[in-house]
Enzyme design. Structure first.
Site, mmCIF file in Angstrom:
data_model
loop_
_atom_site.group_PDB
_atom_site.id
_atom_site.type_symbol
_atom_site.label_atom_id
_atom_site.label_comp_id
_atom_site.label_asym_id
_atom_site.label_seq_id
_atom_site.Cartn_x
_atom_site.Cartn_y
_atom_site.Cartn_z
ATOM 1 N N ASP A 1 10.862 5.936 4.660
ATOM 2 C CA ASP A 1 11.907 6.884 5.026
ATOM 3 C C ASP A 1 13.024 6.833 3.979
ATOM 4 O O ASP A 1 13.459 5.751 3.573
ATOM 5 C CB ASP A 1 12.464 6.552 6.416
ATOM 6 N N ILE A 2 13.473 8.008 3.530
ATOM 7 C CA ILE A 2 14.548 8.070 2.540
ATOM 8 C C ILE A 2 15.879 7.773 3.240
ATOM 9 O O ILE A 2 16.217 8.402 4.257
ATOM 10 C CB ILE A 2 14.591 9.456 1.876
ATOM 11 N N GLU B 1 11.927 13.571 6.019
ATOM 12 C CA GLU B 1 12.088 12.705 4.852
ATOM 13 C C GLU B 1 11.207 11.464 4.924
ATOM 14 O O GLU B 1 11.432 10.495 4.207
ATOM 15 C CB GLU B 1 13.557 12.286 4.702
#
Length: 695
Positions: free
Chosen positions: A560-561, A603
């Site tokens: 996950d960003i 994301e």
């Protein structure tokens, strides 16, 4: 960069920084640099997409490391040249001779530097080591080349024996094999079918010519009337049809250099002789002496070529005059018409058979939706058309840099799956590069450019004759059908049919490729180019099934960003899209060949790692995390700092099925975010009780 550092250290090593007389601090620093260089270059060379410079740098650091070890153990008198020789030999086995000789040269330079540090008191050892390393490389290369030749010859003989056994094992010997309509149709176009049709038409032509010469004899009142076929290649005239007395020898062969044939062919006009005993009383188509008084011979013209000679003779002198000449010429014209009509009939029959064969196979090709059945049908059709020793379908890759032997018959079956660069010197690569029309080479071994046909180590003299038919769709060559047989195995009719079938197969393969491309596009995320969520679910399900059958392990990483929403709010959605593409690119660059990446949603990304234990999955996740953090993204002049959090789970210990495994990996991802983000957390570090909080 790594190669440049290795070169600088090689230069520095000439001053022996690790010698016992050097300061201890310098020795420790240089040793750490060498160890770090070996580790880094080893890691870089193991990654997917590695380049040649990283591999060369690794070899350089290994040589310098062994040389440094020799300087450390010098006080105890322990030699390191055996280890250096082993490493040079290993490189000679794994790499090309220029690379191995370069490593040997570096090792020799270190030996010379070591001798120079002692005022060349040990110069003999340095010279011996330098020459020994070079001789070792050349010796290993020669041994490998010899072994490769022996192995190729052994494989060739084994394949030939297997093919012979396959040919003997042809089903129930007590009953003839049942042939499909396609096989029967193709067999009609083969050399045997064509020869059978030629024999049928030849028999019809013989009957027509027999009737014609019989009519000519009656009309002229001649002693005998004959039609001779002219064979300019053998320089002979063959008595094909005749009507006359019993002592007329049917099937007689005469030389074209003798009259009347020499006169007719040279002057391209009729020949007449009377009261010419030396010629007329010793005609070779009579058994014994026949006192012929007059002879008239006229040419039979077909398309401006003298195809035959029509001859009439009489026992009387000064016979066959007046209107006999014109009458015999009219019969010659009728003979030419019979010959031309028979040829046209045979040509129409050949074209009809070829069209019928192409139609039947084309119909079958149009119904196929996968590449493998198309290749099998193409090979099967070729086997039914011509006598083959081996055959293969080779296909270019999308990048047009290499080809793959996708299907094989005979000894080529052993080579299925082999990949060859288009720059190699093989007949298959030459055909794919040139993209010419079907290419027939009836003497492979005698050609001035001797090359292997399919792969470099297939063995020598595998085939006498080669027919290569490109598979062309529009302007692109997709692959080629490579047919190998004995001398004279491939005739013009079969080549024509194979050329048409190859075009039909290429069209079918092009359609299949287009459908596969569309299907792949439907499975891809439009922004990042990675698999989408639906494709990820399918890939994970298939991967788990495969690992279950093989009793293996599988790693799953969810990524996950960090602070993605804040980044979107600050810089806008175009910046967010750029970050997603950038992160996907970094992730893909660090995956191994068998790994798969997908955009899991928003994301989040997911990585499927087949055959991977927890430690391996965590190492790869940490490499990705560090690479994303290190890589700087510049968007519209602004430098964006991107970090990611990753959760790792391993099947089957962390989850027995897809849903459970994803849930555990998601919990690990949530733990990474809770712990401060920009880190990797493995599911094994989580408490067993699932957390009720939502990420």
């Amino acid at each position: 960069m790594a190669l440049g550092v290795a070169a600088l250290l090689a230069v520095a090593a000439c001053w022996r920084p690790l010698a016992p007389t050097a300061p201890l601090g310098v020795r420790l620093a240089v040793s750490l640099i060498l160890a770090f260089g070996v580790l880094v270059t080893g890691l870089l060379s193991s990654l997917r997409g590695r380049g040649k410079p990283e591999q060369l740098a690794l070899y350089g650091f290994l040589v310098l490391g062994l040389d440094g070890l020799g300087q450390w153990v010098e006080p105890w008198g322990w030699p390191v040249w055996p280890l250096m020789a082993l490493m040079v030999a290993a490189v000679a086995v794994a790499e090309s001779p220029p690379v191995a000789l370069g490593v040997a040269a570096l090792a020799a330079a270190m030996a010379v530097a070591d001798a120079a540090s002692s005022s060349f008191q040990a110069w003999k050892g340095a010279v011996a080591a330098s020459l020994g390393y070079a001789v070792l490389v050349l010796g290993v290369h020669q041994a490998l080349a010899g072994e490769k030749r022996r192995l190729g010859a052994a494989l060739a003989e084994l394949a030939r024996l297997r093919h012979g056994i396959d040919q003997l094992d042809d089903g129930d010997a007590g009953s003839p094999p049942r042939l499909s309509i396609t096989a029967l149709t193709l067999r009609q176009v083969s050399e045997d079918g064509r020869r059978a049709r030629q024999l049928d038409r030849a028999a019809e032509l013989d009957e027509a010519l027999d009737r014609l010469v019989r009519l000519a004899r009656v009309s002229l009142g001649a002693h005998a009337a004959m039609y001779f076929d002219v064979d300019r290649q053998r320089e002979t005239a063959y008595l094909r049809a005749a009507d006359g007395p019993a002592n007329l020898v049917r099937g007689s062969v005469m030389r074209l250099g003798e009259d009347p044939f020499a006169f007719v062919l040279d002057r391209r006009a009729a020949f007449y002789a009377t009261d010419f005993k030396r010629l007329l009383w010793s005609l070779p188509y009579y058994k014994g002496e026949v006192r012929v008084g007059s002879l008239l011979a006229v040419p039979v013209w077909t398309a401006e070529v003298v195809a035959g000679v029509l001859v009439a003779d009489m026992l009387e002198i000064q016979a066959l005059t007046g209107g006999a000449h014109e009458l015999l010429e009219s019969f010659a014209a009728m003979a030419a018409d019979v010959i031309l009509r028979t040829r046209a009939s045979l040509s129409r029959e050949e074209v009809g058979q070829e069209f019928k064969a192409v139609y039947v196979v084309s119909r079958d090709l149009a119904a196929l939706t996968e590449r493998a059945p198309v290749n099998r049908l193409l090979l099967r059709s070729a086997r039914q058309l011509v006598p083959l020793e081996a055959a293969a379908v080779v296909m270019e890759d999308e990048a047009e840099t290499r080809y793959v032997v996708e299907a094989g018959h005979g000894w080529a079956h052993e080579l299925e799956g082999r990949e060859v660069a288009l720059t190699e010197r093989t007949w298959a690569a030459w055909v794919l590069r040139s993209g010419n029309d079907p290419y027939l080479l009836d003497n492979v071994a005698g050609h001035e450019n001797r090359m292997p046909i399919l792969v470099l180590d297939e063995g020598s003299d595998r085939a006498e004759s080669l027919l290569a038919v490109p598979l062309k769709a529009s302007t692109r060559t997709l692959g080629a059908l490579m047919l190998m047989g004995r001398r004279g195995a491939f005739d013009a009719a079969a080549s024509r049919v194979l050329g048409v079938l190859a075009n039909q197969a290429a069209a079918a393969l092009s359609t299949i490729q287009m459908k596969d491309r569309i299907k792949d596009m439907a499975m891809r995320d439009g922004l990042t180019g990675l698999y989408n969520r639906r494709a990820f679910d399918d890939q994970l399900r298939h991967a788990l099934g495969r690992e279950d059958r093989q009793k293996g392990r599988l790693g799953l990483v969810l990524l996950d960003i960090d602070h993605f929403k804040k980044l979107n709010d600050t810089f806008g959605h175009p910046a967010g899209d750029a970050v997603l593409r950038h992160t996907a690119h970094v992730v893909e660059h660090h995956l191994r060949r068998a790994d798969e990446a997908a955009r899991f949603g928003g994301e989040e990304f997911a990585l499927i790692l087949p055959h991977t234990e927890e430690a391996g999955a965590v190492r790869l996740a940490e490499r990705v995390q560090a690479a994303v953090e290190k890589a700087q993204l510049v968007f519209e002049g602004a430098r964006l700092s991107v970090t990611v959090s990753l959760g790792v789970a391993v099947w089957p210990s962390d989850g027995a099925d897809e849903e459970a495994l994803i849930a555990v990996a998601d919990r690990a991802l949530y733990a990474a975010k809770q712990a401060g983000r920009n880190r990797v957390v493995s599911a094994s570090a989580l408490p067993r009780a699932p957390s009720s909080a939502a990420p």
